[in-house]
Enzyme design. Structure first.
Site, PDB file in Angstrom:
ATOM      1  N   ILE A   1       0.828  -1.207   0.000  1.00  0.00           N
ATOM      2  CA  ILE A   1       0.000   0.000   0.000  1.00  0.00           C
ATOM      3  C   ILE A   1       0.868   1.265   0.000  1.00  0.00           C
ATOM      4  CG2 ILE A   1      -0.239  -0.048   2.529  1.00  0.00           C
ATOM      5  CD1 ILE A   1      -3.341   0.527   0.549  1.00  0.00           C
TER       6      ILE A   1
ATOM      7  N   ARG B   1       4.548   2.121  -1.838  1.00  0.00           N
ATOM      8  CA  ARG B   1       4.996   2.453  -3.183  1.00  0.00           C
ATOM      9  C   ARG B   1       5.350   1.167  -3.932  1.00  0.00           C
ATOM     10  NH1 ARG B   1       2.766   6.569  -3.071  1.00  0.00           N
ATOM     11  NH2 ARG B   1       3.617   8.671  -3.196  1.00  0.00           N
TER      12      ARG B   1
ATOM     13  N   ASP C   1      -2.218  -2.157  -3.941  1.00  0.00           N
ATOM     14  CA  ASP C   1      -2.812  -0.870  -4.310  1.00  0.00           C
ATOM     15  C   ASP C   1      -1.814  -0.040  -5.120  1.00  0.00           C
ATOM     16  OD1 ASP C   1      -4.814   1.257  -4.210  1.00  0.00           O
ATOM     17  OD2 ASP C   1      -3.511   2.261  -2.751  1.00  0.00           O
TER      18      ASP C   1
ATOM     19  N   GLU D   1       2.920   2.371 -12.634  1.00  0.00           N
ATOM     20  CA  GLU D   1       1.509   2.794 -12.692  1.00  0.00           C
ATOM     21  C   GLU D   1       1.259   3.712 -13.886  1.00  0.00           C
ATOM     22  OE1 GLU D   1       0.581   4.469  -8.847  1.00  0.00           O
ATOM     23  OE2 GLU D   1       1.176   2.631  -7.827  1.00  0.00           O
TER      24      GLU D   1
ATOM     25  N   HIS E   1      -4.409   2.287  -6.990  1.00  0.00           N
ATOM     26  CA  HIS E   1      -3.786   3.325  -6.143  1.00  0.00           C
ATOM     27  C   HIS E   1      -4.856   4.266  -5.572  1.00  0.00           C
ATOM     28  CE1 HIS E   1       0.162   5.730  -5.365  1.00  0.00           C
ATOM     29  NE2 HIS E   1      -0.720   5.943  -4.403  1.00  0.00           N
ATOM     30  N   VAL E   2      -5.717   3.698  -4.742  1.00  0.00           N
ATOM     31  CA  VAL E   2      -6.817   4.487  -4.173  1.00  0.00           C
ATOM     32  C   VAL E   2      -6.704   4.632  -2.649  1.00  0.00           C
ATOM     33  CG1 VAL E   2      -8.463   3.990  -6.027  1.00  0.00           C
ATOM     34  CG2 VAL E   2      -8.325   2.414  -4.070  1.00  0.00           C
TER      35      VAL E   2
END
Ligand code: DGY
Length: 324
Positions: A232, A234, A258, A263, A281-282
């Site tokens: 969660i 990086r 996540d 990305e 990525h939320v």
């Protein structure tokens, strides 16, 4: 050149609209397409004193801006801002700590439960009409019950995750470079030792050269076949190729991610694995929390130019504003 005397703030690419609203008429906002220094015209270079960014300010962009004083990052992680370089230039870098801790911790718990209990797959099953046509959703092979959870990183967000996990009645341990004196959880001096001791690893360290690919084949082997990895912080912390291999071979049981190495691109091999739960990525991505982050970006810029002191400078740049 215009005779505008307001401090000019550069926005390279996209920015949360609330930041721009909050900066209002106090600043002149200059937009360029990207953080590439080639976007900087002589007129922009002569004016810009601050940057508002989504975690992308390379050294070259700073060097193209002689009058730069402050980089205000939207996000707590600032691995995309060259803060070491900013420090050599006397430029202050700010981030958005505290205001997102609880949101990211909530998301982590959701991702952990999704991964273990396969809740997104269960919902998709219902929506596809399969409850009616095929009967009950299969039992989840994994559960949070009886797990021991290791936190890789125990800063503000790690602590918020740990507090929540205490309520779930799981055993907790952690690895950080320096042990904390204010928590009852067992400290491990190495990540390998933590991974040996637990079956669930929550990865919440910042992304940097020193954390890059530290969650790798050796760590997956140590977690073992009941092992679960939740990432969660990086993406670069987890070696994605090694993770795919560990999941495909059954070296570990499941993963919840996540954040990703590249990305928004997620390896197809991860998407294809039913033992993986994926989020785009939320971690902090609610309207309320993003508004609070936007306010802190704007407040840092306003405070810097009005009082001479940023609100949340990062540790590499603890500067006050000099008379310039
Ligand atoms: C952060 O604040 O660093 C988050 O990753 C942004 O959502």
């Amino acid at each position: 050149m215009s005779d505008d005397t307001r401090p000019a703030i550069l926005v390279a690419g996209k920015m949360n609209p609330r930041v721009l609203d909050r900066l209002g008429n106090r600043f002149e906002i200059l937009h360029v397409d990207s953080a590439d220094p080639s976007c900087i015209t002589p007129d922009i270079a002569a004016k810009v004193r601050g940057i508002a960014t989504f975690n992308k300010v390379p050294a070259g962009l700073m060097d193209a801006l002689d009058r730069l004083e402050i980089v205000a990052n939207f996000g707590v992680g600032y691995d995309g801002v060259d803060a070491a370089h900013a420090a050599t230039r006397g430029v202050v870098v700010t981030n958005t700590p505290n205001v997102l801790d609880d949101e990211v911790a909530d998301t982590t718990i959701g991702l952990l439960l999704n991964t273990l209990r396969r809740l997104p797959a269960a919902e998709a099953y219902l929506r596809a009409g399969k409850w009616v046509s095929e009967g009950p959703f299969p039992l989840s092979p994994l559960t949070l019950r009886g797990r021991s959870v290791g936190l890789y990183g125990l800063g503000r967000i790690g602590l918020a995750i740990a507090r929540r996990l205490e309520a779930f009645g799981v055993e907790l341990a952690y690895h950080t470079r320096t042990p904390r004196s204010d928590v009852p959880y067992r400290h491990h001096t190495s990540l390998a030792s933590l991974a040996e001791a637990v079956d669930t690893l929550v990865v919440i360290v910042p992304g940097s050269d020193s954390t890059r690919h530290t969650v790798n084949a050796e760590i997956f082997k140590a977690l073992g076949k009941n092992g679960v990895v939740i990432s969660i912080g990086r993406g670069i912390t987890v070696d994605e190729a090694a993770l795919v291999e560990a999941l495909q071979s059954g070296t570990i049981a499941a993963a919840g991610l996540d954040v990703f190495e590249n990305e928004p691109h997620v390896p197809q091999a991860l998407i294809d694995l039913p033992t993986v739960s994926l989020l785009p990525h939320v971690g902090s991505a609610s309207v309320a929390t993003r508004n609070a982050m936007a306010d802190l970006v704007a407040d840092n810029l306003i405070a810097w130019f009005e009082t001479g002191e940023a609100i949340t400078p990062v540790e590499e740049t603890p500067f006050k504003r000099q008379a310039r």
